[in-house]
Motif scaffolding. Structure first.
Motif, PDB file in Angstrom:
ATOM      1  N   ILE A 134       0.867  -1.176   0.000  1.00 22.79           N
ATOM      2  CA  ILE A 134       0.000   0.000   0.000  1.00 22.79           C
ATOM      3  C   ILE A 134       0.906   1.229   0.000  1.00 22.79           C
ATOM      4  CG2 ILE A 134      -1.690   1.371   1.279  1.00 22.79           C
ATOM      5  CD1 ILE A 134      -3.008  -1.087   0.345  1.00 22.79           C
ATOM      6  N   LEU A 185      -4.636   2.001   9.308  1.00 23.29           N
ATOM      7  CA  LEU A 185      -3.466   1.150   9.113  1.00 23.29           C
ATOM      8  C   LEU A 185      -3.058   0.483  10.427  1.00 23.29           C
ATOM      9  CD1 LEU A 185      -1.383   3.506   6.785  1.00 23.29           C
ATOM     10  CD2 LEU A 185      -2.398   1.319   6.116  1.00 23.29           C
ATOM     11  N   GLU A 186      -3.094   1.238  11.509  1.00 21.61           N
ATOM     12  CA  GLU A 186      -2.719   0.690  12.811  1.00 21.61           C
ATOM     13  C   GLU A 186      -3.725  -0.358  13.283  1.00 21.61           C
ATOM     14  OE1 GLU A 186      -2.308   2.597  17.194  1.00 21.61           O
ATOM     15  OE2 GLU A 186      -1.005   3.463  15.663  1.00 21.61           O
ATOM     16  N   TYR A 195      -5.221  -2.527  11.606  1.00 18.57           N
ATOM     17  CA  TYR A 195      -4.934  -3.819  10.975  1.00 18.57           C
ATOM     18  C   TYR A 195      -3.436  -4.166  11.008  1.00 18.57           C
ATOM     19  CZ  TYR A 195      -9.738  -3.585   9.370  1.00 18.57           C
ATOM     20  OH  TYR A 195     -11.114  -3.509   9.320  1.00 18.57           O
ATOM     21  N   PHE A 205      -0.877  -2.695   9.663  1.00 22.15           N
ATOM     22  CA  PHE A 205      -0.307  -2.615   8.323  1.00 22.15           C
ATOM     23  C   PHE A 205       0.816  -1.594   8.271  1.00 22.15           C
ATOM     24  CE2 PHE A 205      -3.288  -5.380   6.571  1.00 22.15           C
ATOM     25  CZ  PHE A 205      -3.106  -5.507   5.197  1.00 22.15           C
ATOM     26  N   ARG A 206       1.892  -1.952   7.592  1.00 18.56           N
ATOM     27  CA  ARG A 206       2.945  -1.004   7.246  1.00 18.56           C
ATOM     28  C   ARG A 206       2.713  -0.546   5.810  1.00 18.56           C
ATOM     29  NH1 ARG A 206       7.893  -3.260   6.651  1.00 18.56           N
ATOM     30  NH2 ARG A 206       8.922  -1.264   7.002  1.00 18.56           N
ATOM     31  N   ALA A 207       2.852   0.747   5.574  1.00 19.89           N
ATOM     32  CA  ALA A 207       2.634   1.288   4.239  1.00 19.89           C
ATOM     33  C   ALA A 207       3.836   2.122   3.819  1.00 19.89           C
ATOM     34  CB  ALA A 207       1.366   2.143   4.209  1.00 19.89           C
ATOM     35  N   HIS A 240       6.176   2.906   9.401  1.00 20.41           N
ATOM     36  CA  HIS A 240       5.966   3.066   7.963  1.00 20.41           C
ATOM     37  C   HIS A 240       7.235   3.441   7.205  1.00 20.41           C
ATOM     38  CE1 HIS A 240       1.734   2.581   8.669  1.00 20.41           C
ATOM     39  NE2 HIS A 240       1.731   3.567   9.541  1.00 20.41           N
ATOM     40  N   ASP A 266     -10.519   0.690   4.724  1.00 20.61           N
ATOM     41  CA  ASP A 266     -10.791  -0.233   5.820  1.00 20.61           C
ATOM     42  C   ASP A 266     -11.215  -1.599   5.290  1.00 20.61           C
ATOM     43  OD1 ASP A 266     -12.632  -1.535   7.977  1.00 20.61           O
ATOM     44  OD2 ASP A 266     -11.569   0.033   9.074  1.00 20.61           O
ATOM     45  N   LEU A 286      -8.228  -3.498   3.703  1.00 22.68           N
ATOM     46  CA  LEU A 286      -7.296  -3.997   4.710  1.00 22.68           C
ATOM     47  C   LEU A 286      -7.905  -5.126   5.533  1.00 22.68           C
ATOM     48  CD1 LEU A 286      -5.444  -0.812   6.013  1.00 22.68           C
ATOM     49  CD2 LEU A 286      -4.989  -2.242   4.018  1.00 22.68           C
ATOM     50  N   THR A 288       6.399  -3.275   2.132  1.00 19.30           N
ATOM     51  CA  THR A 288       6.518  -1.915   1.619  1.00 19.30           C
ATOM     52  C   THR A 288       7.295  -1.946   0.304  1.00 19.30           C
ATOM     53  OG1 THR A 288       8.613  -1.513   2.748  1.00 19.30           O
ATOM     54  CG2 THR A 288       6.585  -1.025   3.978  1.00 19.30           C
TER      55      THR A 288
END
Length: 312
Positions: free
Chosen positions: A7, A44-45, A47, A49-51, A113, A281, A284, A300
């Motif tokens: 992402i 993002l947090e 789930y 997730f790093r973007a 990130h 949302d 993810l 990433t």
């Protein structure tokens, strides 16, 4: 099979539309951007997730300093000075939406990130329309302030996905970039029509490369970005449900064929299309279910370049 998802977010503020008439930029404000970034980062947090956040350097600099840095600079694009409008507004004290250092602070504060460059001033790096001297100044400006701010250097998301002047970028230490989706390579109204029609095609597979298929050269071309449609302008015709269906089908394909799916968006799009928060949302959430099943990795751009996506 194990797929991977990237992402990325093109962080531009008003720089992304610097060549539009002033009224066409008025919907962007620093206050609105701060609110949007906060909500995106929270999703993002949620789930884990790093973007990849690709920042226009000028957006990250204080207004007074930026006025000084851009004074007398003439960046030639399509025969015009790319900085004419921002210099005029900044010189008149109107820095709102042009300078928002707090956005970078917000992203860095989450501590997870990847941050790369989106050019110094969002100058398009066109081989035909932009002079080599202008590109050299712009990318050097970006590198100087990345290093000053303690940011890693090496990756780029090309402004407007215009890939060009690779030798200049390589000489300035750029190693990899998000490649162009084929739909982005057609200009004018024909290109707009192609990109609109493509939003209705959930079977788009172009650019979803297998791990290890990164195109190496002076710069390494990573997976092609697939735009998460924002219902703005001519793209308003695309129902959100079709955007979500398209993302789901591409995710399933990435998993079943061991491919890397790269989805991208612009935070300022969330200002005019509030459904973007729900779309992000939803995507993810779907991806998280695949991660928990051991079928998907979240990576990433930097991870992809370094080969950290698992081999199928």
């Amino acid at each position: 099979m194990t797929g991977a998802l990237v992402i990325s977010l093109d962080c531009e503020g008003k720089w992304g539309i610097a060549d539009r008439p002033k009224e066409g930029r008025s919907f962007i404000s620093s206050e609105k951007l701060v609110g949007v970034y906060s909500r995106i980062l929270d999703i993002l947090e949620k789930y884990r997730f790093r973007a990849t956040f690709a920042f226009v350097t000028a957006l990250c600099i204080d207004a007074d300093e930026l006025r000084h840095l851009l004074s007398g600079v003439d960046l030639r694009h399509a025969g015009k000075d790319w900085l004419a409008a921002p210099r005029l507004e900044l010189g008149g004290g109107a820095s709102d939406g042009w300078c928002a250092p707090d956005l970078l602070t917000q992203v860095r504060s989450r501590g997870v990130h990847h941050i790369c460059t989106h050019g110094g001033t969002h100058l398009p790096y066109s081989n035909d329309a932009t002079t080599q001297e202008s590109v050299a100044w712009d990318i050097s400006f970006a590198r100087q302030h990345h290093e000053r701010l303690g940011l890693d250097w090496g990756g780029i998301v090309f402004p407007r996905n215009v890939v060009g002047h690779l030798d200049v970028l390589a000489a300035c230490g750029i190693s990899y970039y998000r490649s162009m989706d084929r739909c982005e390579q057609v200009g004018g109204n024909v290109g707009k029509a192609i990109r609109l029609s493509n939003e209705f095609v959930s079977a788009d597979r172009f650019g979803l490369r297998k791990h290890g298929e990164t195109q190496r050269g002076a710069l390494s071309a990573l997976s092609s970005g697939k735009f998460i449609n924002a219902r703005i302008g001519f793209r308003r015709r695309v129902p959100s449900r079709l955007t979500l269906r398209r993302a789901e089908v591409m995710l399933d394909f990435a998993v079943s064929h061991g491919r890397i799916l790269h989805l991208y968006t612009h935070p300022h799009n969330f200002i005019n299309d509030v459904e973007m928060f729900e779309k992000l949302d939803h995507i993810l959430c779907k991806a998280t279910s695949l991660v928990k099943a051991g079928q998907l990795q979240v990576i990433t751009m930097e991870d992809e370049f370094n080969g950290k996506a698992a081999k199928p």
